[in-house]
Design an enzyme around this catalytic site. Structure first.
Site, short mmCIF file in Angstrom:
data_model
loop_
_atom_site.label_atom_id
_atom_site.label_comp_id
_atom_site.label_asym_id
_atom_site.label_seq_id
_atom_site.Cartn_x
_atom_site.Cartn_y
_atom_site.Cartn_z
N CYS A 1 0.81 -1.20 0.00
CA CYS A 1 0.00 0.00 0.00
C CYS A 1 0.85 1.26 0.00
CB CYS A 1 -0.87 0.04 1.26
SG CYS A 1 -1.75 -1.47 1.58
N ARG B 1 4.72 0.36 -6.14
CA ARG B 1 4.70 -0.47 -4.94
C ARG B 1 3.73 -1.65 -5.09
NH1 ARG B 1 6.52 2.29 -0.04
NH2 ARG B 1 5.03 1.09 1.15
N TRP C 1 -3.13 -2.60 -1.27
CA TRP C 1 -2.76 -3.96 -1.67
C TRP C 1 -3.41 -4.85 -0.63
CZ3 TRP C 1 0.51 -8.01 0.16
CH2 TRP C 1 1.01 -8.88 -0.83
N ASN D 1 -1.46 1.62 6.41
CA ASN D 1 -0.65 0.49 5.96
C ASN D 1 -0.29 -0.32 7.20
OD1 ASN D 1 -0.67 1.67 3.49
ND2 ASN D 1 1.52 2.17 3.43
N GLY D 2 -0.35 -1.63 7.09
CA GLY D 2 -0.01 -2.46 8.24
C GLY D 2 -1.17 -3.39 8.55
N GLU E 1 19.32 -15.79 -9.75
CA GLU E 1 18.80 -14.44 -10.00
C GLU E 1 18.21 -14.33 -11.41
OE1 GLU E 1 17.97 -12.05 -8.28
OE2 GLU E 1 18.00 -10.26 -9.55
N LYS F 1 14.37 -13.32 -12.13
CA LYS F 1 13.97 -12.20 -12.99
C LYS F 1 12.97 -12.67 -14.03
CE LYS F 1 14.90 -9.58 -11.04
NZ LYS F 1 15.62 -9.36 -9.83
N GLU G 1 9.47 -13.58 -12.44
CA GLU G 1 8.63 -12.51 -11.89
C GLU G 1 8.11 -11.56 -12.94
OE1 GLU G 1 10.57 -10.17 -8.85
OE2 GLU G 1 12.45 -10.18 -9.94
N HIS H 1 21.14 -34.70 -10.70
CA HIS H 1 20.49 -35.34 -9.55
C HIS H 1 18.98 -35.15 -9.58
CE1 HIS H 1 24.38 -36.27 -7.83
NE2 HIS H 1 24.75 -35.03 -8.12
N LYS I 1 6.70 -3.83 -4.27
CA LYS I 1 8.10 -3.43 -4.23
C LYS I 1 8.74 -3.66 -2.87
CE LYS I 1 11.89 -1.82 -5.90
NZ LYS I 1 12.67 -2.84 -6.61
C1 F6R Z 1 13.02 -9.45 -6.90
C2 F6R Z 1 12.82 -8.56 -5.79
C3 F6R Z 1 12.55 -9.15 -4.44
C4 F6R Z 1 13.32 -8.37 -3.36
C5 F6R Z 1 12.94 -8.88 -1.96
C6 F6R Z 1 13.74 -8.19 -0.89
O1 F6R Z 1 13.29 -8.74 -8.08
O2 F6R Z 1 12.86 -7.37 -5.92
O3 F6R Z 1 12.86 -10.50 -4.41
O4 F6R Z 1 14.69 -8.52 -3.59
O5 F6R Z 1 11.57 -8.67 -1.75
O6 F6R Z 1 13.54 -6.82 -0.91
P1 F6R Z 1 14.54 -5.82 -0.21
O7 F6R Z 1 15.86 -5.91 -0.94
O8 F6R Z 1 13.90 -4.47 -0.36
O9 F6R Z 1 14.67 -6.25 1.21
#
Ligand code: F6R
Length: 609
Positions: free
Chosen positions: A2, A27, A74, A100-101, A481, A485, A488, A504, A604
């Site tokens: 949110c 976000r 959200w 938020n929360g 990674e 990417k 997601e 394996h 985010k």
């Molecule tokens: C993937 C991504 C998430 C964040 C994770 C941790 O692209 O962005 O996997 O890396 O939610 O977020 P932070 O780094 O803000 O603690």
């Protein structure tokens, strides 16, 4: 997650609120709302959908008034519906609030309030706060909020307005981030910095269980017990434009291209000729750093992948044993943290709930915590003993790119610094390591120049439903990674594996429909083994894309496609190898018409467990 914005001003605020809440779209959210006070009455507009769509329907800017709130929701408690969108009101329609929360005791509070005759219009936990304030209101707005907050268990960032107090706004925080922006003849609240960047660069950070009373002229902050708090005012150094796309079709693409600059900024000021200087930021005595016997790194998602690369760097060069833990597991495991163990956390946002809880767990056990964080003043930054900032600027795209390579840069600088301090790296090697990292920004620029090639490759792979990413040693986290990417942003199922683990189990998946992306940069230990793994895939018909070191013509004979990256020391290969994988994921998602900057179901900053 949110987004919250609030403004108390001398001018009409609805247009500004709309712009500000749009700046928090990244976000992730499912509904949006706004409330303003005009002529002693509250007016609210809200609905489900994207801000632009809802605005077309309700015309937010038609709301009059100089005090107002906006929120992008959200959903957590209560489904995605108009009635559950914020702001929420009390029974009389005087109080309006955004939250938020999570109110953990909302069921008990709601039952009590209903017994007293309160009528609830939504299924949210948030609405109980509005009715509690109504219950405690006897003419003093701030006191009513304070009294209500005493009864609330859980986390909150709150913005509250009251029709009978048109020039005031109350804000409060516990565990969910909230900043106060200080303007000229107007003041702001926001859940995140980019929202208010066009209006002010002066901010103050609300602490846990603090409450603020804002008018257009001033901001006063108190503890919930009523004691006045003197708050430091800090300057934000991000430019407002850095949260804009600048001609790129998506923030993700822009941020991929910003990596050379982000890394240069992260190095800047930390290297003096042939020395890495981190002493001031680290805030520890040299003797303490020399004594460290073990490092535990906690993080989530992409930051966790950075931690895995860090583990390799720190063990290989600084000779310190390192353990990497998912923050979400560490916090509930009653972990053993012997003396002389340093705990490190890595977080772009500095607000990830699990990472924050993990460092609290570590501090409870008397460990010292160093964090690598991108957002200044964030909760993790404030609760750590020392912070090493990444200077990546605001990262708006949900998929982390420039924050990742900046985290790797900090981990590398820290590694070399500790190695020198602990007497395991002679000065001539320090100089060589510094020379190597200085090359990275230009080398990433060279990788970016290959984007047409990556684009056409992505086009031919965009219709697949699965992909396997393989890597070994320091490149294994890059395989993870790359897979993250892709999944997601494009919603293609992708798995990352250490290349040798393939036989394996995952090898059963390989046939002509399975693209296999292998990170195969040259090193002395595992390169030849990776070539054997490539043969294993090839003999089962898998389609192979290799990320290889420039000049490696041998590999081209063994695979279907090669994406070359410039040569540097193998310990820095991850910073280069991840870039084509970011672009590959981006272009596939583009081809598939995905919502790249705001992938479905993602947020985010994950500020809930
Ligand atoms: C993937 C991504 C998430 C964040 C994770 C941790 O692209 O962005 O996997 O890396 O939610 O977020 P932070 O780094 O803000 O603690």
């Amino acid at each position: 997650m949110c987004g919250i914005v609030g403004i108390v001003s001398g001018r009409k605020v609805s247009g500004m609120l709309l712009e500000a809440i749009k700046r928090l779209e990244y976000r992730g959210y499912d509904s949006v709302g706004m409330a303003c006070i005009a002529e002693g009455r509250l007016a609210t507009k809200k609905d489900i959908g994207k801000i632009g769509e809802v605005d077309k329907k309700v015309d937010f800017s038609s709301l009059e008034g100089t005090t107002g709130l906006a929120h992008s929701r959200w959903a957590t408690h209560g489904g995605v519906s108009r009635k559950n969108a914020h702001p929420h009101e009390d029974c009389k329609g005087n109080i309006s609030l955004v939250h938020n929360g999570i109110v953990e005791n909302h069921n008990e509070l709601k039952a009590e309030l209903q017994k007293k005759g309160h009528f609830f219009a939504s299924d949210t936990d948030t609405e109980v706060i509005a009715h509690l304030i109504e219950e405690h209101y006897h003419g003093n707005f701030l006191d009513a909020v304070k009294a209500a907050l005493q009864q609330i268990e859980g986390s909150y960032a709150l913005g509250i307005i009251h029709a009978k107090h048109p020039g005031q706004m109350v804000a409060a925080r516990n565990e969910s981030p909230l900043i106060i922006g200080l303007g000229k003849d107007e003041n702001f609240i926001a859940s995140d910095v980019p929202a208010i960047l066009p209006y002010t660069k002066k901010v103050t950070y609300l602490g846990n269980r603090e409450i603020a009373l804002l008018t257009k002229e001033k901001v006063e902050v108190f503890g919930l017990d009523g004691t006045k708090r003197d708050k430091a005012v800090e300057a934000i150094t991000w430019a407002a434009e850095s949260a804009e796309k600048h001609g790129f079709s998506h923030f993700m693409l822009k941020e991929i291209h910003e990596q050379p600059q982000a890394i240069a900024e992260t190095i800047n000021g930390r290297i003096q000729e042939t020395l890495i200087t981190l002493a001031k930021e680290l805030n520890f005595k040299d003797a303490e750093l020399k004594k460290i016997e073990r490092i535990i790194i906690v993080a989530c998602g992409t930051s966790w992948h950075a931690a895995l690369v860090g583990e390799f760097m720190l063990e290989e060069l600084a000779k310190v044993p390192v353990e990497v833990e998912y923050a979400s597991e560490f916090r509930y495991r009653d972990p053993i943290i012997p003396p002389d163990t340093l705990v490190m956390s890595i977080s772009q946002s500095g607000e990830t709930a699990d990472t924050l809880a993990a460092i609290r767990e570590a501090k409870k056990k008397k460990a010292k915590v160093i964090s690598i964080v991108n957002v200044k003043g964030s909760s993790i930054a404030r609760e750590s003993d020392a912070v090493l900032y990444t200077y990546a600027g605001p990262e708006i795209g949900v998929a982390s790119t420039k924050a990742f390579t900046s985290q790797l840069t900090v981990l590398y600088l820290l590694t070399v610094y500790l190695a020198k301090l602990r007497g395991v790296m002679p000065q001539d090697q320090v100089s060589n390591r510094i020379r190597d990292i200085r090359k990275i920004p230009l080398q990433i620029t060279q990788v970016l120049e290959d984007k047409e090639n990556i684009l056409s490759l992505a086009a031919s792979f965009s219709r697949h439903s699965n992909a396997l990413y393989l890597g070994r040693g320091i490149n294994y986290p890059i395989a993870l990674e790359g897979a993250l990417k892709l999944k997601e942003v494009s919603y293609i199922h992708a798995e990352g594996y250490p290349a040798a683990e393939m036989k394996h189990g995952p090898i059963a998946l390989i046939d002509k429909n399975m693209p296999v992306i292998v990170v195969a940069t040259k090193d002395t230990r595992t390169y030849k083994k990776v070539l054997s793994n490539i043969e294993e895939v090839k003999s089962r018909g898998g389609k192979i894309i290799a990320i290889a070191s420039r000049g490696d013509h041998e590999i081209a004979k063994k695979v279907d496609h090669v994406l070359y990256i410039p040569e540097n020391s193998y310990i820095l290969a991850p910073l280069l190898a991840v870039v084509p994988l970011q672009l590959f994921a981006y272009y596939i998602a583009l081809k598939r018409g995905c919502d790249i900057d705001k992938p479905r179901n993602l947020a985010k900053a994950v500020v809930v467990e």
